[in-house]
Write a protein that holds these residues in place. Structure first.
Motif, PDB file in Angstrom:
ATOM      1  N   ALA A   1       0.927  -1.020  -0.107  1.00  0.00           N
ATOM      2  CA  ALA A   1       0.023   0.065  -0.072  1.00  0.00           C
ATOM      3  C   ALA A   1       0.862   1.220  -0.065  1.00  0.00           C
ATOM      4  CB  ALA A   1      -0.885  -0.065   1.231  1.00  0.00           C
TER       5      ALA A   1
ATOM      6  N   ALA B   1      -0.155   3.919  -1.884  1.00  0.00           N
ATOM      7  CA  ALA B   1      -1.105   5.146  -2.196  1.00  0.00           C
ATOM      8  C   ALA B   1      -1.266   6.440  -0.877  1.00  0.00           C
ATOM      9  CB  ALA B   1      -2.734   4.671  -2.280  1.00  0.00           C
TER      10      ALA B   1
ATOM     11  N   PHE C   1       3.248   1.847   4.078  1.00  0.00           N
ATOM     12  CA  PHE C   1       4.171   2.995   3.590  1.00  0.00           C
ATOM     13  C   PHE C   1       3.796   3.917   4.741  1.00  0.00           C
ATOM     14  CE2 PHE C   1       7.329   3.476   0.089  1.00  0.00           C
ATOM     15  CZ  PHE C   1       7.118   1.927  -0.405  1.00  0.00           C
TER      16      PHE C   1
ATOM     17  N   LYS D   1       3.180   3.380  13.299  1.00  0.00           N
ATOM     18  CA  LYS D   1       2.255   3.232  12.206  1.00  0.00           C
ATOM     19  C   LYS D   1       2.134   1.761  11.930  1.00  0.00           C
ATOM     20  CE  LYS D   1       1.254   6.839   9.885  1.00  0.00           C
ATOM     21  NZ  LYS D   1       1.400   7.661   8.680  1.00  0.00           N
TER      22      LYS D   1
ATOM     23  N   LYS E   1      -1.124  -0.223  12.090  1.00  0.00           N
ATOM     24  CA  LYS E   1      -1.594  -0.989  10.987  1.00  0.00           C
ATOM     25  C   LYS E   1      -1.555  -2.555  10.958  1.00  0.00           C
ATOM     26  CE  LYS E   1      -2.092   3.224   8.595  1.00  0.00           C
ATOM     27  NZ  LYS E   1      -3.207   3.628   8.061  1.00  0.00           N
TER      28      LYS E   1
HETATM   29  N1  CTP Z   1      -3.498   3.974   4.020  1.00  0.00           N
HETATM   30  C1  CTP Z   1      -4.646   3.219   3.719  1.00  0.00           C
HETATM   31  N2  CTP Z   1      -5.945   3.702   3.733  1.00  0.00           N
HETATM   32  C2  CTP Z   1      -6.209   4.873   4.331  1.00  0.00           C
HETATM   33  C3  CTP Z   1      -4.868   5.696   4.864  1.00  0.00           C
HETATM   34  C4  CTP Z   1      -3.723   5.068   4.812  1.00  0.00           C
HETATM   35  O1  CTP Z   1      -4.347   2.271   3.039  1.00  0.00           O
HETATM   36  N3  CTP Z   1      -7.167   5.232   4.405  1.00  0.00           N
HETATM   37  C5  CTP Z   1      -2.327   3.318   3.869  1.00  0.00           C
HETATM   38  C6  CTP Z   1      -1.131   3.945   3.017  1.00  0.00           C
HETATM   39  O2  CTP Z   1      -1.364   3.548   1.723  1.00  0.00           O
HETATM   40  C7  CTP Z   1       0.047   3.698   3.683  1.00  0.00           C
HETATM   41  C8  CTP Z   1      -0.154   3.603   5.070  1.00  0.00           C
HETATM   42  O3  CTP Z   1      -1.526   3.384   5.127  1.00  0.00           O
HETATM   43  O4  CTP Z   1       0.438   2.423   3.343  1.00  0.00           O
HETATM   44  C9  CTP Z   1      -0.066   4.815   6.061  1.00  0.00           C
HETATM   45  O5  CTP Z   1      -0.505   5.894   5.371  1.00  0.00           O
HETATM   46  P1  CTP Z   1      -0.690   7.493   6.086  1.00  0.00           P
HETATM   47  O6  CTP Z   1      -1.210   8.184   5.406  1.00  0.00           O
HETATM   48  O7  CTP Z   1       0.728   7.753   6.151  1.00  0.00           O
HETATM   49  O8  CTP Z   1      -1.235   7.047   7.425  1.00  0.00           O
HETATM   50  P2  CTP Z   1      -2.433   7.424   8.227  1.00  0.00           P
HETATM   51  O9  CTP Z   1      -3.165   6.176   8.759  1.00  0.00           O
HETATM   52  O10 CTP Z   1      -3.353   8.336   7.195  1.00  0.00           O
HETATM   53  O11 CTP Z   1      -1.735   8.234   9.122  1.00  0.00           O
HETATM   54  P3  CTP Z   1      -1.496   9.903   9.473  1.00  0.00           P
HETATM   55  O12 CTP Z   1      -2.136  10.563   8.234  1.00  0.00           O
HETATM   56  O13 CTP Z   1      -2.481  10.277  10.832  1.00  0.00           O
HETATM   57  O14 CTP Z   1      -0.099  10.037   9.449  1.00  0.00           O
END
Ligand code: CTP
Length: 428
Positions: A301, A303, A357, A371, A375
């Motif tokens: 992931a 994105a 990521f 994270k 996750k």
């Molecule tokens: N991701 C996902 N779906 C979401 C948000 C994030 O699949 N709704 C995945 C991204 O593709 C990445 C990981 O989770 O592999 C972390 O994404 P990130 O945007 O850094 O994390 P968030 O959970 O949104 O945390 P924050 O914005 O608070 O840093």
């Protein structure tokens, strides 16, 4: 997640030539020697561009032409592009031992016939050797010097049972038979049989030389931003270019995997051989991943999914109010795609290896470690988002349950190849 208010996306894609430049800049073929054979066909003009692209990618190229090829393009052109005299005859007096077929084939890492005419394929099939090019194909050491051919012919010739029989038999004999393109043909007809474009052939050659760490595996990748509409012309998105995710899809495909790429709105060409599903919003991406995750062995992931979407998307453009007061918008949370997939039975049992990521702006290690646990993924890749968005280079931190590995500054494709090798180790 950093979000920006922008106009609705119109995803223009990089041309093949831009993509070729991106690959060529890697010098992926440094130290490789390619014998580029041309048989007769109008696609010989593309072989000139291919020769240039191979050399830009670091290869040395020895061109060999049949007499028929010389009716379509001159040896002088190929000599200028390759920087080497072109061979056209078995009886070339430059070869002291009169064995051009042995000398040329022994020094090659790959013999690539582009274009391969229907007649030349038939000759290869029968092991004919009445001129230099077919002779050197027959005489090459098969275990160490692969033969790759790029067919080029009229659509009726391509679909003729004789040609299709020849394709099947050549493959059974170990020849790497590339596909053909579809479109306008020199004869005025339209259909299958065109030779692949030079940048597509270059991608095939580059992929050929990559180690096959993921042979037989199925990889699902998300890439790019999502776009969450507010009204018909505006929405929430972010600065992710998708380049890292596209590079991972390319690296996994080169490593032998069957790759599906679920892409948000980005301006990038699809890596060769990768199946692409375009989506716009986080909910679209989540649905696409749901439909595909059971067919995958690895989920990466990358994105930059928007965490929020508008609770209500206005059907009409939101106009400036006469009082100049800002509109008040309310949001609902988007699904967390990675967390959902990582919690699935297949991921928990180890049948689906999940990689996340983290694009952070500060305290990368601490945020990325937290994270990974949040996750629920075995491997998390950290990078500094603002420093890398839109760039061709990046640096990564690979974090698993017992180690942190730094991958120093390199092109995204080079990093993607290292990440793919690391993922492959986890699967064995
Ligand atoms: N991701 C996902 N779906 C979401 C948000 C994030 O699949 N709704 C995945 C991204 O593709 C990445 C990981 O989770 O592999 C972390 O994404 P990130 O945007 O850094 O994390 P968030 O959970 O949104 O945390 P924050 O914005 O608070 O840093």
């Amino acid at each position: 997640m950093v979000c920006a208010l922008v106009a609705a996306p119109g995803a223009t894609r990089l041309s093949g030539v831009d993509f070729e430049c991106y690959i060529a800049a890697m010098k992926d073929l440094m130290g490789r020697h390619v014998v580029l054979g041309l048989s007769g066909g109008i696609a010989c003009y593309k072989a000139a561009e291919l020769c240039r692209a191979l050399i830009k990618a670091g290869a040395t190229v020895q061109v060999v032409m049949t007499e028929a090829a010389e009716h379509f393009i001159t040896a002088t052109t190929l000599q200028a592009l390759s920087g080497r005299s072109v061979y056209t005859s078995q009886w070339d007096t430059r070869e002291a031992n009169s064995m051009a077929h042995i000398n040329l084939s022994r020094e090659a890492d790959l013999v690539l016939i582009a274009p391969a005419s229907a007649d030349f394929m038939a000759k290869l099939l029968h092991g004919r050797a009445d001129e230099l090019l077919s002779l050197l194909c027959l005489a090459r050491p098969r275990e160490t010097v692969p033969l790759m051919i790029a067919p080029a012919m009229n659509r009726e010739m391509w679909h003729h049972p004789a040609t299709q029989r020849n394709v099947a038999q050549l493959q059974a004999d170990g020849t790497l038979v590339l596909g053909v393109g579809e479109g306008d043909q020199a004869c005025g007809e339209v259909g299958d049989g065109r030779m692949l474009e030079p940048h597509e052939l270059l991608a095939e050659v580059v992929a050929h030389f990559q180690p096959k760490h993921l042979a037989g595996r199925r990889v699902l990748v998300t890439a790019g931003p999502t776009f969450e509409p507010l009204d018909p012309v505006r929405g929430l998105t972010n600065r992710s270019s998708g380049k890292m995710g596209f590079a991972i899809a390319q690296a996994a495909q080169e490593a032998g995997a069957a790759v599906t790429l679920v892409a948000g709105p980005v301006a990038l060409a699809t890596p060769r051989g990768v199946r692409r599903v375009d989506v716009t919003t986080a909910v679209d991406m989540d649905q696409a991943v749901s439909a595909l995750q059971d067919e995958a062995d690895v989920f990466v992931a990358t994105a930059a999914v928007a965490d929020w979407r508008a609770a209500q998307v206005s059907e009409e453009k939101i106009k400036k109010s006469p009082a100049a007061t800002a509109p008040s918008l309310s949001f609902v949370e988007n699904p967390d795609i990675l967390a959902r997939v990582a919690a699935s039975d297949r991921a928990r049992s180890g049948a689906l290896f999940c990689v996340g990521f983290a694009a952070e702006s500060h305290d990368l290690l601490a945020h990325a470690q937290a994270k990974r646990l949040r996750k629920g993924v075995p491997l998390l890749v950290g990078n500094l988002g603002p420093a890398t968005f839109g760039q061709d280079d990046n640096r990564l931190l690979l974090i698993d349950d017992h180690s942190v590995t730094e991958l120093p500054l390199a092109s995204k494709l080079a990093l993607a190849r290292q990440l793919v090798a690391r993922i492959a180790q986890s699967l064995t």
